[in-house]
Enzyme design. Sequence first.
Site, mmCIF file in Angstrom:
data_model
loop_
_atom_site.group_PDB
_atom_site.id
_atom_site.type_symbol
_atom_site.label_atom_id
_atom_site.label_comp_id
_atom_site.label_asym_id
_atom_site.label_seq_id
_atom_site.Cartn_x
_atom_site.Cartn_y
_atom_site.Cartn_z
ATOM 1 N N HIS A 277 0.836 -1.208 0.000
ATOM 2 C CA HIS A 277 0.000 0.000 0.000
ATOM 3 C C HIS A 277 0.869 1.256 0.000
ATOM 4 O O HIS A 277 0.641 2.185 -0.792
ATOM 5 C CB HIS A 277 -0.917 -0.011 1.226
ATOM 6 C CG HIS A 277 -1.657 1.261 1.440
ATOM 7 N ND1 HIS A 277 -2.950 1.474 0.995
ATOM 8 C CD2 HIS A 277 -1.292 2.429 2.053
ATOM 9 C CE1 HIS A 277 -3.337 2.687 1.322
ATOM 10 N NE2 HIS A 277 -2.350 3.285 1.975
ATOM 11 N N GLU A 278 1.874 1.294 0.879
ATOM 12 C CA GLU A 278 2.750 2.474 0.956
ATOM 13 C C GLU A 278 3.568 2.623 -0.327
ATOM 14 O O GLU A 278 3.773 3.750 -0.808
ATOM 15 C CB GLU A 278 3.679 2.354 2.170
ATOM 16 C CG GLU A 278 2.963 2.311 3.510
ATOM 17 C CD GLU A 278 2.067 3.513 3.749
ATOM 18 O OE1 GLU A 278 2.389 4.607 3.232
ATOM 19 O OE2 GLU A 278 1.038 3.369 4.429
ATOM 20 N N HIS A 281 1.583 4.343 -3.048
ATOM 21 C CA HIS A 281 1.609 5.810 -3.038
ATOM 22 C C HIS A 281 2.785 6.324 -3.856
ATOM 23 O O HIS A 281 2.678 7.311 -4.594
ATOM 24 C CB HIS A 281 1.730 6.317 -1.597
ATOM 25 C CG HIS A 281 0.459 6.215 -0.808
ATOM 26 N ND1 HIS A 281 -0.729 6.753 -1.235
ATOM 27 C CD2 HIS A 281 0.198 5.646 0.400
ATOM 28 C CE1 HIS A 281 -1.671 6.518 -0.337
ATOM 29 N NE2 HIS A 281 -1.132 5.840 0.663
ATOM 30 N N GLU A 357 -5.813 7.136 -1.094
ATOM 31 C CA GLU A 357 -5.676 5.971 -0.229
ATOM 32 C C GLU A 357 -6.403 4.768 -0.826
ATOM 33 O O GLU A 357 -5.923 3.628 -0.739
ATOM 34 C CB GLU A 357 -6.206 6.281 1.172
ATOM 35 C CG GLU A 357 -5.421 7.337 1.925
ATOM 36 C CD GLU A 357 -3.995 6.905 2.235
ATOM 37 O OE1 GLU A 357 -3.737 5.685 2.277
ATOM 38 O OE2 GLU A 357 -3.155 7.794 2.426
#
Length: 420
Positions: A277-278, A281, A357
């Site tokens: 997920h990070e 970004h 997100e």
Amino acid sequence: MKKLMKWGIIPFIVYAIMLYVYLWYIADSSLPQELIGTRADPHTFMTEKEIMLANEYSKIRNFFYFLSYPYEWFVYGAILFLGFSKTFQQWAEKITRFRILQAGIFIFWFSFWTTLAILPLKLFRYYFARQYQISIQPLPDWIQDQLISFWEGLVLLWIVIIVVYFLMSRFQKYWWIITWILFIPFVFFFMYIQPVLIDPLYNDFYPMKDKQLEEKILALASEVDVSADRVWEVNMSEKTNSINAYVTGVGGNSRIVLWDTLLQRLHEEEILFIMAHELGHYVLHHVTLGVTGYIVFSLGVFYLVYRLTKLMLKKWGRQMRIQRMEEFASLPILLLLISVILFAASPVTNYVSRHMEHTADVYAIELTGNQDAAIGAFQEITKAGLSEVNPPTLIKIFRYTHPPMVDRIHFIQNYTEETN
């Protein structure tokens, strides 16, 4: 003082009562009927006590959040209309004739008294975080962090107002756009130094201890062409039971950071999903897009502050004992307006953040393909932070920079089912 009571204290008390009634008796956080019994339902992964504590703590946290903004505005207004801001400026002018030093003296007294005024709210938030075992930080350590924050803010604000008020005195009509132009490199410079100079003031960062897991995270980063040679761990377990991870910094100072609480509470596959997920970004250029949007948005903020400050001084300058915008005593006006504008714009900025997100969630589930790890990670994050799974709409709009957990878990479950 009568005007302060009429236009400040009494409306603030009425607002606080209305806020309390809304959060405790009106706001609806019940789960939609179609989600009851699914993995998004907190009853499937939390105990009744945990659900009760999460509901209580969410109400308290939201109450102090929505109380803090008008309270901050009231403090700025009191400093202005009771003449304290002008007094701080006069103290500085009596001590020295050098404007740079005058700025430092003014900032010290202004920061000292505003910090003292806002401290009760911070103490209440700290107290309740301790009561609900979100924070485990001892009071002396918490005070130390507050002192570091005070001096850090003082130095940064000193630098900023030296530049801004110099521009005000030289370019009365165009200072705001010149300030904005200088603001752009300052943002990138601050992002560059934050991981190596600012963050270590509050916590200890060290290379990840679990080298096997680090290798898997770095392999995941390499798979999506993210250049990284190490993963950093931070000792947040000394302060909190919450869990988190993030990618921070720019250029050579960019870092992949995991809280040690995350490493303690999540399984390996769940940790890899969070890191995916990070990394999402980073790969999806959210940092670049976010900073670009922030810079563009700040141009409008600077212009509004310029126009509204002129209007406020024209209407109330005499009562505030401030004649010109370039007086240091006008600083609370600037901070008041910036705070109001940012709060008013938060529904839009939060919406953009929630969208980013969500796309990072999509990226992570496509990269890992592990539905159970994703849902398990979100469930554990909910439990660790006593998060409200399905917040009321108003709370979501003004507070949530991430999609509520009910939306994230439900989406991942459906997304995987649709693609299998």
